[in-house]
Design a protein around this motif. Structure first.
Motif, PDB file in Angstrom:
ATOM      1  N   VAL A 174       0.816  -1.222   0.000  1.00 44.32           N
ATOM      2  CA  VAL A 174       0.000   0.000   0.000  1.00 44.32           C
ATOM      3  C   VAL A 174       0.845   1.266   0.000  1.00 44.32           C
ATOM      4  CG1 VAL A 174      -2.015  -1.074   1.068  1.00 44.32           C
ATOM      5  CG2 VAL A 174      -0.234  -0.096   2.536  1.00 44.32           C
ATOM      6  N   GLY A 175       2.152   1.152   0.326  1.00 42.66           N
ATOM      7  CA  GLY A 175       2.991   2.332   0.438  1.00 42.66           C
ATOM      8  C   GLY A 175       3.188   2.711   1.900  1.00 42.66           C
ATOM      9  N   HIS A 176       4.035   3.712   2.131  1.00 42.97           N
ATOM     10  CA  HIS A 176       4.353   4.116   3.509  1.00 42.97           C
ATOM     11  C   HIS A 176       3.452   5.262   3.958  1.00 42.97           C
ATOM     12  CE1 HIS A 176       6.491   5.114   7.139  1.00 42.97           C
ATOM     13  NE2 HIS A 176       7.258   4.051   6.966  1.00 42.97           N
ATOM     14  N   PRO A 177       2.824   5.146   5.152  1.00 39.18           N
ATOM     15  CA  PRO A 177       1.859   6.162   5.584  1.00 39.18           C
ATOM     16  C   PRO A 177       2.430   7.555   5.802  1.00 39.18           C
ATOM     17  CG  PRO A 177       2.287   4.559   7.335  1.00 39.18           C
ATOM     18  CD  PRO A 177       2.892   4.009   6.085  1.00 39.18           C
ATOM     19  N   LEU A 178       3.737   7.679   5.999  1.00 40.69           N
ATOM     20  CA  LEU A 178       4.311   9.014   6.164  1.00 40.69           C
ATOM     21  C   LEU A 178       4.140   9.872   4.915  1.00 40.69           C
ATOM     22  CD1 LEU A 178       7.652   8.758   8.163  1.00 40.69           C
ATOM     23  CD2 LEU A 178       5.530   9.840   8.849  1.00 40.69           C
ATOM     24  N   VAL A 179       3.972   9.229   3.768  1.00 37.20           N
ATOM     25  CA  VAL A 179       3.731   9.971   2.529  1.00 37.20           C
ATOM     26  C   VAL A 179       2.486  10.847   2.674  1.00 37.20           C
ATOM     27  CG1 VAL A 179       3.116   9.733   0.086  1.00 37.20           C
ATOM     28  CG2 VAL A 179       4.881   8.277   1.073  1.00 37.20           C
ATOM     29  N   ASP A 180       1.486  10.346   3.370  1.00 36.77           N
ATOM     30  CA  ASP A 180       0.254  11.116   3.555  1.00 36.77           C
ATOM     31  C   ASP A 180       0.483  12.322   4.459  1.00 36.77           C
ATOM     32  OD1 ASP A 180      -0.963   9.239   2.003  1.00 36.77           O
ATOM     33  OD2 ASP A 180      -2.116   8.306   3.604  1.00 36.77           O
ATOM     34  N   GLN A 272       8.750  21.281  12.602  1.00 32.58           N
ATOM     35  CA  GLN A 272       9.412  22.555  12.325  1.00 32.58           C
ATOM     36  C   GLN A 272      10.888  22.494  12.699  1.00 32.58           C
ATOM     37  OE1 GLN A 272       7.116  25.385  14.572  1.00 32.58           O
ATOM     38  NE2 GLN A 272       5.521  25.584  12.997  1.00 32.58           N
ATOM     39  N   ALA A 273      11.186  21.834  13.821  1.00 33.02           N
ATOM     40  CA  ALA A 273      12.573  21.730  14.271  1.00 33.02           C
ATOM     41  C   ALA A 273      13.414  20.916  13.292  1.00 33.02           C
ATOM     42  CB  ALA A 273      12.628  21.093  15.663  1.00 33.02           C
ATOM     43  N   ILE A 274      12.802  19.934  12.650  1.00 33.92           N
ATOM     44  CA  ILE A 274      13.522  19.152  11.632  1.00 33.92           C
ATOM     45  C   ILE A 274      13.710  19.980  10.368  1.00 33.92           C
ATOM     46  CG2 ILE A 274      13.374  17.145  10.113  1.00 33.92           C
ATOM     47  CD1 ILE A 274      11.833  15.736  12.401  1.00 33.92           C
ATOM     48  N   ALA A 275      12.628  20.559   9.887  1.00 33.82           N
ATOM     49  CA  ALA A 275      12.686  21.303   8.623  1.00 33.82           C
ATOM     50  C   ALA A 275      13.610  22.514   8.703  1.00 33.82           C
ATOM     51  CB  ALA A 275      11.282  21.744   8.226  1.00 33.82           C
ATOM     52  N   GLY A 285      14.977   4.923  13.117  1.00 34.71           N
ATOM     53  CA  GLY A 285      13.550   4.743  13.314  1.00 34.71           C
ATOM     54  C   GLY A 285      12.749   5.456  12.250  1.00 34.71           C
ATOM     55  N   THR A 286      11.434   5.479  12.454  1.00 34.46           N
ATOM     56  CA  THR A 286      10.529   6.088  11.479  1.00 34.46           C
ATOM     57  C   THR A 286      10.866   7.551  11.220  1.00 34.46           C
ATOM     58  OG1 THR A 286       8.785   4.586  12.207  1.00 34.46           O
ATOM     59  CG2 THR A 286       8.102   6.506  10.947  1.00 34.46           C
ATOM     60  N   ALA A 287      11.403   8.231  12.239  1.00 34.09           N
ATOM     61  CA  ALA A 287      11.755   9.653  12.071  1.00 34.09           C
ATOM     62  C   ALA A 287      12.768   9.855  10.956  1.00 34.09           C
ATOM     63  CB  ALA A 287      12.286  10.228  13.381  1.00 34.09           C
ATOM     64  N   ASN A 288      13.570   8.836  10.637  1.00 33.79           N
ATOM     65  CA  ASN A 288      14.526   8.958   9.518  1.00 33.79           C
ATOM     66  C   ASN A 288      13.804   9.275   8.214  1.00 33.79           C
ATOM     67  OD1 ASN A 288      16.558   6.083  10.599  1.00 33.79           O
ATOM     68  ND2 ASN A 288      16.159   8.027  11.591  1.00 33.79           N
ATOM     69  N   LEU A 289      12.664   8.622   8.010  1.00 34.89           N
ATOM     70  CA  LEU A 289      11.880   8.875   6.802  1.00 34.89           C
ATOM     71  C   LEU A 289      11.279  10.279   6.819  1.00 34.89           C
ATOM     72  CD1 LEU A 289      10.062   5.443   6.447  1.00 34.89           C
ATOM     73  CD2 LEU A 289      11.814   6.358   4.916  1.00 34.89           C
ATOM     74  N   GLU A 290      10.840  10.720   7.987  1.00 37.05           N
ATOM     75  CA  GLU A 290      10.275  12.071   8.097  1.00 37.05           C
ATOM     76  C   GLU A 290      11.327  13.108   7.718  1.00 37.05           C
ATOM     77  OE1 GLU A 290       7.986  14.936  11.371  1.00 37.05           O
ATOM     78  OE2 GLU A 290       8.624  12.915  11.934  1.00 37.05           O
ATOM     79  N   VAL A 291      12.545  12.928   8.212  1.00 36.77           N
ATOM     80  CA  VAL A 291      13.639  13.852   7.887  1.00 36.77           C
ATOM     81  C   VAL A 291      13.912  13.837   6.383  1.00 36.77           C
ATOM     82  CG1 VAL A 291      16.104  14.310   8.236  1.00 36.77           C
ATOM     83  CG2 VAL A 291      14.666  13.649  10.172  1.00 36.77           C
ATOM     84  N   ALA A 292      13.927  12.649   5.792  1.00 37.48           N
ATOM     85  CA  ALA A 292      14.179  12.545   4.351  1.00 37.48           C
ATOM     86  C   ALA A 292      13.077  13.210   3.539  1.00 37.48           C
ATOM     87  CB  ALA A 292      14.317  11.076   3.955  1.00 37.48           C
ATOM     88  N   LEU A 293      11.833  13.028   3.951  1.00 39.85           N
ATOM     89  CA  LEU A 293      10.715  13.642   3.225  1.00 39.85           C
ATOM     90  C   LEU A 293      10.734  15.162   3.345  1.00 39.85           C
ATOM     91  CD1 LEU A 293       7.896  11.102   4.116  1.00 39.85           C
ATOM     92  CD2 LEU A 293       8.839  11.524   1.840  1.00 39.85           C
ATOM     93  N   LEU A 294      11.387  15.669   4.387  1.00 39.78           N
ATOM     94  CA  LEU A 294      11.543  17.117   4.551  1.00 39.78           C
ATOM     95  C   LEU A 294      12.827  17.630   3.893  1.00 39.78           C
ATOM     96  CD1 LEU A 294      10.328  17.380   8.246  1.00 39.78           C
ATOM     97  CD2 LEU A 294       9.225  18.446   6.272  1.00 39.78           C
ATOM     98  N   ASN A 295      13.553  16.715   3.215  1.00 39.74           N
ATOM     99  CA  ASN A 295      14.762  17.083   2.453  1.00 39.74           C
ATOM    100  C   ASN A 295      15.871  17.676   3.309  1.00 39.74           C
ATOM    101  OD1 ASN A 295      14.034  16.272  -0.217  1.00 39.74           O
ATOM    102  ND2 ASN A 295      12.618  17.994  -0.299  1.00 39.74           N
ATOM    103  N   VAL A 296      16.077  17.095   4.490  1.00 41.89           N
ATOM    104  CA  VAL A 296      17.144  17.551   5.381  1.00 41.89           C
ATOM    105  C   VAL A 296      18.205  16.455   5.481  1.00 41.89           C
ATOM    106  CG1 VAL A 296      17.713  18.401   7.682  1.00 41.89           C
ATOM    107  CG2 VAL A 296      15.460  18.904   6.699  1.00 41.89           C
ATOM    108  N   PRO A 297      19.473  16.765   5.232  1.00 44.62           N
ATOM    109  CA  PRO A 297      20.536  15.765   5.384  1.00 44.62           C
ATOM    110  C   PRO A 297      20.597  15.242   6.825  1.00 44.62           C
ATOM    111  CG  PRO A 297      21.326  17.675   4.179  1.00 44.62           C
ATOM    112  CD  PRO A 297      19.984  18.051   4.728  1.00 44.62           C
TER     113      PRO A 297
END
Length: 394
Positions: A174-180, A272-275, A285-297
């Protein structure tokens, strides 16, 4: 939120999750289930084991498990007896009020236990496993038990779908829910404006812990690495999102003891703190994907007790190449990982400084994120998962 219909005609769904990351995904799933059930004209009610986000989405929470989260052998021991007692409560509830459908979400140990119980005592109840354990990574012998316990498995990683399908499961990717959640990601400029951070400031965000054990095993190495970064780049400042209010005092004391120019941020402002960051130092963990989706190294690290690590290496014989979900998405080394004995403050600091000061390295990582995002699927993941689950009620 509920769907209006006579009470006796409602379909009962029970969602069972074992820890904090499952609660986030469970909350998204519950919202989607109610949304899609209303479109289909199906009346449902949802109960389950989870946390505040599932409850806010409309779940009748039987047990809140947010403080029972641990990874590893020694780390989980303090919660074992308490967890067994709570499992008995769940079993008694299910016998008194059998659901029409059961959803097992994420965390393997408690989910397999309750899933086997339902298979044995309530064989007519259909079961769906959503966000299944990463067996293709950790090479544990539980694969067949997971396949046997569920009627349908909803995969979020392409590799996960292939692995479980080959093992004999009825799989739907189904894909990864963080995309939503991050379909329209916050920009760096927007985040800095919201947090009153200057455009030219050098900012590193630290994500040390979402579990109690991580304050002990991960935070010291991460904060010492941050201190090394600060010594070389005195103008740098640190943002530290606090995942649970109970952690705030311990994190604040640690930041002070390491002499960090750090600002603690409430969980509500965590994105906001990540972006806003130039670089994130992140536990795996899952936060790795969140950081990547926000385009932060980012730099990824993880530590457990040495005994647990030795068991994983020599007894369980962990053979995976990666642990970060970013790298697992396509089994490629997109972000650097520092695990256990390799997770030294010096190594973490050097890797973070390289990303902080070298724009070419930063852009290389951001470009690699693009392919990873395509593998995460299109938006609408939670609605697709909800419809797959509702199909089982027909």
């Amino acid at each position: 939120m509920t769907v209006s219909s006579p009470q006796q005609n409602r379909k009962k769904i029970f969602i069972h999750t074992g820890e904090v990351s499952g609660d986030l995904q469970g909350g998204l799933l519950v919202k989607a289930l109610y949304r899609q059930a209303e479109k289909r004209g199906i009346a449902i009610e949802i109960a389950g084991v989870g946390g505040h986000q599932m409850q806010a989405a409309g779940t009748n929470i039987l047990i809140n498990t947010l403080k029972l989260s641990a990874i590893g052998l020694l780390e989980a021991l303090p919660y074992y007896l308490q967890g067994r007692g709570l499992q008995k409560q769940v079993e008694q509830y299910l016998l008194r009020q059998p659901p029409d459908l059961m959803v097992l979400l994420d965390y393997k140990g408690p989910n397999l236990a309750v899933g086997k119980f339902v298979r044995r005592r309530l064989p007519d109840v259909s079961m769906v496993y959503y966000i299944a354990p990463q067996e293709w990574v950790f090479a544990t012998p539980s694969t067949q038990a997971i396949v046997n316990v569920c009627d349908k498995l909803l995969a979020i990683f392409p590799e996960e779908a292939t692995y479980y399908q080959q093992a004999g499961a009825n799989v739907k990717w189904v894909g990864h829910p963080l995309v939503d959640i991050l379909a329209e990601p916050l920009t760096k400029a927007e985040a800095r404006s919201a947090l009153s951070i200057a455009k030219e400031a050098k900012v590193v965000t630290l994500l040390p812990a979402s579990r109690q054990q991580e304050l002990r095993y991960i935070m010291p190495a991460m904060f010492e690495a941050a201190g090394r970064i600060q010594q070389q780049e005195p103008a740098v400042s640190f943002l530290v999102p606090v995942s649970l209010p109970d952690f705030r005092d311990e994190i604040a004391l640690a930041a002070k003891s390491y002499g960090l120019n750090a600002r603690l941020v409430d969980k509500a402002d965590g994105q906001q703190a990540i972006a806003a960051a130039d670089v994130v130092i992140n536990k795996s963990g899952t936060a790795n994907l969140e950081v990547a989706l926000l385009n932060v190294p980012q730099i990824v690290m993880y530590r457990l007790s040495n005994l647990t690590a030795l068991v994983a290496k020599y007894v369980v014989r962990f053979t995976g190449d990666y642990v970060s979900p970013v790298n697992l998405m396509e089994n490629q080394p997109i972000v650097p990982e520092f695990l256990q004995w390799a997770a030294t403050p010096a190594a973490i600091a050097d890797a973070a400084l390289a990303l902080l000061l070298d724009e070419e390295k930063r852009q290389e990582m951001i470009a690699s994120y693009a392919q990873m995002k395509r593998a995460m699927g299109a938006p609408g993941v939670c609605d697709r998962a909800a419809n797959e689950i509702l199909d089982m009620l027909s």
